[in-house]
Design a protein around this motif. Sequence first.
Motif, PDB file in Angstrom:
ATOM      1  N   ASP A  65       0.832  -1.203   0.000  1.00 10.56           N
ATOM      2  CA  ASP A  65       0.000   0.000   0.000  1.00 10.56           C
ATOM      3  C   ASP A  65       0.867   1.254   0.000  1.00 10.56           C
ATOM      4  OD1 ASP A  65      -2.471   1.283  -0.027  1.00 10.56           O
ATOM      5  OD2 ASP A  65      -2.464   1.514   2.159  1.00 10.56           O
ATOM      6  N   LYS A  66       1.961   1.260   0.787  1.00  2.03           N
ATOM      7  CA  LYS A  66       2.876   2.409   0.835  1.00  2.03           C
ATOM      8  C   LYS A  66       3.541   2.611  -0.525  1.00  2.03           C
ATOM      9  CE  LYS A  66       4.107   2.335   5.727  1.00  2.03           C
ATOM     10  NZ  LYS A  66       5.193   2.081   6.692  1.00  2.03           N
ATOM     11  N   ARG A  67       3.950   1.510  -1.170  1.00  3.64           N
ATOM     12  CA  ARG A  67       4.578   1.605  -2.488  1.00  3.64           C
ATOM     13  C   ARG A  67       3.591   2.191  -3.509  1.00  3.64           C
ATOM     14  NH1 ARG A  67       6.231  -4.162  -2.694  1.00  3.64           N
ATOM     15  NH2 ARG A  67       7.665  -4.282  -0.970  1.00  3.64           N
ATOM     16  N   ASN A  68       2.345   1.698  -3.451  1.00  2.00           N
ATOM     17  CA  ASN A  68       1.340   2.194  -4.398  1.00  2.00           C
ATOM     18  C   ASN A  68       1.101   3.686  -4.220  1.00  2.00           C
ATOM     19  OD1 ASN A  68       1.020  -0.301  -5.546  1.00  2.00           O
ATOM     20  ND2 ASN A  68      -0.827  -0.815  -4.403  1.00  2.00           N
ATOM     21  N   ARG A  69       1.043   4.135  -2.977  1.00  4.55           N
ATOM     22  CA  ARG A  69       0.861   5.570  -2.716  1.00  4.55           C
ATOM     23  C   ARG A  69       2.043   6.372  -3.243  1.00  4.55           C
ATOM     24  NH1 ARG A  69      -0.774   5.183   3.449  1.00  4.55           N
ATOM     25  NH2 ARG A  69      -2.667   3.992   3.197  1.00  4.55           N
ATOM     26  N   ALA A  70       3.261   5.846  -3.031  1.00  4.16           N
ATOM     27  CA  ALA A  70       4.459   6.545  -3.505  1.00  4.16           C
ATOM     28  C   ALA A  70       4.462   6.623  -5.031  1.00  4.16           C
ATOM     29  CB  ALA A  70       5.717   5.831  -3.007  1.00  4.16           C
ATOM     30  N   ILE A  71       4.094   5.522  -5.676  1.00  2.13           N
ATOM     31  CA  ILE A  71       4.074   5.510  -7.141  1.00  2.13           C
ATOM     32  C   ILE A  71       3.029   6.503  -7.659  1.00  2.13           C
ATOM     33  CG2 ILE A  71       3.479   4.095  -9.147  1.00  2.13           C
ATOM     34  CD1 ILE A  71       4.765   1.719  -7.656  1.00  2.13           C
ATOM     35  N   THR A  72       1.847   6.525  -7.030  1.00  2.00           N
ATOM     36  CA  THR A  72       0.796   7.445  -7.444  1.00  2.00           C
ATOM     37  C   THR A  72       1.230   8.893  -7.245  1.00  2.00           C
ATOM     38  OG1 THR A  72      -0.804   5.783  -6.731  1.00  2.00           O
ATOM     39  CG2 THR A  72      -1.658   7.948  -7.222  1.00  2.00           C
ATOM     40  N   ALA A  73       1.849   9.189  -6.120  1.00  4.45           N
ATOM     41  CA  ALA A  73       2.322  10.548  -5.849  1.00  4.45           C
ATOM     42  C   ALA A  73       3.390  10.951  -6.867  1.00  4.45           C
ATOM     43  CB  ALA A  73       2.877  10.642  -4.434  1.00  4.45           C
ATOM     44  N   ARG A  74       4.283  10.004  -7.183  1.00  7.66           N
ATOM     45  CA  ARG A  74       5.341  10.305  -8.160  1.00  7.66           C
ATOM     46  C   ARG A  74       4.719  10.587  -9.538  1.00  7.66           C
ATOM     47  NH1 ARG A  74      10.764   9.896  -8.949  1.00  7.66           N
ATOM     48  NH2 ARG A  74      11.476   9.029 -10.924  1.00  7.66           N
ATOM     49  N   ARG A  75       3.724   9.780  -9.932  1.00 11.61           N
ATOM     50  CA  ARG A  75       3.053  10.001 -11.212  1.00 11.61           C
ATOM     51  C   ARG A  75       2.397  11.378 -11.260  1.00 11.61           C
ATOM     52  NH1 ARG A  75      -0.147   4.395 -11.858  1.00 11.61           N
ATOM     53  NH2 ARG A  75       1.587   3.099 -12.501  1.00 11.61           N
ATOM     54  N   GLN A  76       1.714  11.740 -10.211  1.00  9.72           N
ATOM     55  CA  GLN A  76       1.049  13.039 -10.176  1.00  9.72           C
ATOM     56  C   GLN A  76       2.061  14.172 -10.250  1.00  9.72           C
ATOM     57  OE1 GLN A  76      -1.362  12.863  -6.653  1.00  9.72           O
ATOM     58  NE2 GLN A  76      -3.063  11.835  -7.712  1.00  9.72           N
ATOM     59  N   HIS A  77       3.194  14.017  -9.546  1.00 10.16           N
ATOM     60  CA  HIS A  77       4.231  15.043  -9.581  1.00 10.16           C
ATOM     61  C   HIS A  77       4.799  15.175 -11.003  1.00 10.16           C
ATOM     62  CE1 HIS A  77       7.551  17.557  -8.365  1.00 10.16           C
ATOM     63  NE2 HIS A  77       8.412  16.686  -8.904  1.00 10.16           N
ATOM     64  N   LEU A  78       5.101  14.030 -11.634  1.00 10.95           N
ATOM     65  CA  LEU A  78       5.640  14.068 -12.993  1.00 10.95           C
ATOM     66  C   LEU A  78       4.631  14.685 -13.972  1.00 10.95           C
ATOM     67  CD1 LEU A  78       7.420  10.599 -13.264  1.00 10.95           C
ATOM     68  CD2 LEU A  78       8.491  12.858 -13.204  1.00 10.95           C
ATOM     69  N   LYS A  79       3.373  14.348 -13.764  1.00 10.77           N
ATOM     70  CA  LYS A  79       2.336  14.901 -14.617  1.00 10.77           C
ATOM     71  C   LYS A  79       2.267  16.424 -14.480  1.00 10.77           C
ATOM     72  CE  LYS A  79      -2.420  13.721 -15.804  1.00 10.77           C
ATOM     73  NZ  LYS A  79      -3.600  12.975 -15.380  1.00 10.77           N
ATOM     74  N   SER A  80       2.308  16.924 -13.265  1.00 11.84           N
ATOM     75  CA  SER A  80       2.243  18.376 -13.058  1.00 11.84           C
ATOM     76  C   SER A  80       3.479  19.059 -13.634  1.00 11.84           C
ATOM     77  CB  SER A  80       2.091  18.690 -11.567  1.00 11.84           C
ATOM     78  OG  SER A  80       3.237  18.288 -10.861  1.00 11.84           O
ATOM     79  N   VAL A  81       4.660  18.448 -13.504  1.00  8.88           N
ATOM     80  CA  VAL A  81       5.884  19.031 -14.061  1.00  8.88           C
ATOM     81  C   VAL A  81       5.791  19.076 -15.593  1.00  8.88           C
ATOM     82  CG1 VAL A  81       8.367  18.615 -14.385  1.00  8.88           C
ATOM     83  CG2 VAL A  81       7.363  18.429 -12.121  1.00  8.88           C
TER      84      VAL A  81
END
Length: 193
Positions: free
Chosen positions: A16-32
């Motif tokens: 669950d922690k990994r999935n949250r980290a991956i989702t947060a990273r995707r959102q950050h990359l998307k915003s950048v």
Amino acid sequence: MATWCLPEQRRELQQDKRNRAITARRQHLKSVMLQIAATELEKEQSRREAEKQNYLSEHCPPLHIPGSASAVQELCKQLHAKIDTAEEEKYDMEIRVQKSTKELEDMNQKLFDLRGKFKRPPLRRVRMSADAMLKALLGSKHKVCMDLRANLKQVKKEDTEKERDLRDVGDWRKNIEEKSGMEGRKKMFESES
């Protein structure tokens, strides 16, 4: 304070922690990526505006209107000549574009033919008379009228005696009543002779 949990639960928590980290990273990359795309669009728009200004300054010098009428007429003639050349160029460009689009369509059709995949056009049901169909196919060459009913002969149907007799014979009771008795026999003899 340590909490005790089973190994399966621990794995689920870590997953669950990994999935949250991956989702947060995707959102950050998307915003950048969106920020970079926005700055690139702004740069492209400003570059286009600069090109437009340069083109206009080159091809459209500022207009100086002279004071005399003859000079104004001469200026109008020059402007008309420039408009004519611009219209000719526009027409030539449109013809080139039409020609190139036609060539592209032909090439695409050849490509489909070579691949063996045929694009079926959407067909509609159309009610059309024979005259209209021939006119569409032959164009102005079509002169013949295909009104089939107009070419038929008018025939008057005459009621012959045989047909009347056959029609009357249909009901056998009538025939028996007519031929029974002396009148019926008399009719039979008259019809035979």
